[in-house]
Scaffold this motif. Structure first.
Motif, short mmCIF file in Angstrom:
data_model
loop_
_atom_site.label_atom_id
_atom_site.label_comp_id
_atom_site.label_asym_id
_atom_site.label_seq_id
_atom_site.Cartn_x
_atom_site.Cartn_y
_atom_site.Cartn_z
N LYS A 31 12.93 -21.74 10.64
CA LYS A 31 12.31 -22.58 9.61
C LYS A 31 13.36 -22.90 8.56
O LYS A 31 14.25 -22.09 8.26
N SER A 33 13.93 -24.90 4.66
CA SER A 33 13.22 -25.33 3.45
C SER A 33 13.02 -26.83 3.43
O SER A 33 13.89 -27.62 3.85
N SER A 34 11.88 -27.24 2.93
CA SER A 34 11.53 -28.66 2.87
C SER A 34 12.09 -29.29 1.60
O SER A 34 12.06 -28.69 0.52
N ASN A 35 12.58 -30.52 1.77
CA ASN A 35 13.09 -31.29 0.63
C ASN A 35 12.08 -32.34 0.17
O ASN A 35 12.44 -33.26 -0.57
N ASP A 36 10.86 -32.20 0.61
CA ASP A 36 9.83 -33.18 0.25
C ASP A 36 9.53 -33.10 -1.25
O ASP A 36 9.18 -32.04 -1.77
N THR A 44 19.68 -24.60 0.25
CA THR A 44 18.80 -24.72 1.42
C THR A 44 18.43 -23.32 1.89
O THR A 44 19.30 -22.48 2.12
N THR A 143 3.21 -24.81 9.30
CA THR A 143 2.40 -26.00 9.00
C THR A 143 1.21 -25.67 8.11
O THR A 143 0.80 -26.48 7.27
N PHE A 146 2.55 -25.46 4.68
CA PHE A 146 3.04 -26.74 4.19
C PHE A 146 1.90 -27.65 3.73
O PHE A 146 2.00 -28.34 2.70
N LYS A 155 8.08 -24.15 0.48
CA LYS A 155 7.55 -24.63 1.75
C LYS A 155 8.69 -24.93 2.71
O LYS A 155 9.79 -25.29 2.31
N TYR A 156 8.37 -24.80 4.01
CA TYR A 156 9.40 -24.92 5.03
C TYR A 156 9.01 -25.98 6.07
O TYR A 156 7.84 -26.34 6.22
N GLU A 157 10.05 -26.43 6.78
CA GLU A 157 9.89 -27.35 7.91
C GLU A 157 10.15 -26.58 9.21
O GLU A 157 10.68 -25.47 9.20
#
Length: 241
Positions: A31, A33-36, A44, A143, A146, A155-157
């Motif tokens: 996983k 980290s999300s950059n959203d 990161t 998910t 997220f 949150k992660y991708e």
């Protein structure tokens, strides 16, 4: 001959899938980290089944292993167990496949080799199911966090390791299914050949062979008719003489 080619193709598929699954266990990016919603990213975060890491803007990574196995989240422990089980099942399946394939010289008779190949196919199918289950469980946790509006932590991708694990599991299931179907085809062909030979032998058993000059035995009534007819024929020949 076609069954041998099917087994070779199945062995290549299953071995490739097992190698992908084995490499997934030690990969870093399960996983990321999300950059959203963030404009500037200075670091990161990423993690796998064994450690948490962070990489800064200069490319330097700092990692911290999980301090306690018993204090881990339940889904990480389950993923560890499933992936280790997948690796063990794949190893046993590879050995059984080498013994049970038709192109090898070990394993005994063709019937025993077919049974061993069938066990190898089932083993690889279980191996693929374990890998798919582990990656799907890990992805479900990512998910869920997220898309949870109440989850305020990092949150992660989905990481690249999950996709590799899914690919390996699918290859193992496909190769194991080809093993099982090839063995089933060989059993059906042998059964049909044995049935054909039995029917042919049964049909030939009704035909009685007689040596040259030997007549077929007949009933008493038919024998009397034949003797009278032979006398008439003999009388006719003498009449012309």
């Amino acid at each position: 001959m076609s069954g041998m080619y099917q087994e070779i193709m199945a062995f290549v598929l299953t071995t490739s899938g097992w190698i992908l699954e084995s490499s997934t266990v030690s990969m870093d990016f399960w996983k990321v980290s999300s950059n959203d919603g963030s404009v500037i990213t200075t670091s990161t975060f990423w993690a796998n089944l064994w450690k948490h890491c962070v990489t800064d803007s200069t490319g330097i990574s700092n990692c911290r292993d999980f301090p306690s196995m018993l204090a881990l989240d339940g889904y990480i422990q389950a993923c560890r167990g499933l992936m280790i089980a997948a690796i063990c099942l794949g190893l046993f399946g590879s050995v059984l496949a080498l013994v049970g394939m038709k192109c090898t010289k070990i394993g005994g008779s063709d019937k025993n080799k077919a049974r061993i190949a069938c066990f190898a196919g089932v083993d690889f199918i279980l191996c693929g199911i374990c890998s798919l289950s582990a990656c799907s469980l890990y992805a479900h946790r990512i998910t869920t966090e997220f898309f949870d509006p109440m989850f305020m932590s990092q949150k992660y991708e989905l990481g690249a390791a999950l996709f590799i694990g899914w690919a390996g599991g699918i290859l193992c299931i496909l190769g194991g299914s080809v093993f099982c179907f090839s063995v089933a085809d060989s059993f059906s062909r042998s059964h049909s050949q044995a049935n054909y030979i039995y029917r042919g032998a049964a049909s030939h058993s009704h035909i009685t062979a007689y040596t040259r000059g030997q007549t077929k035995p007949v009933k008493e009534g038919h024998a009397a008719d034949n003797s009278s007819s032979s006398r008439v024929q003999h009388f006719d020949k003498n009449a012309y003489v």
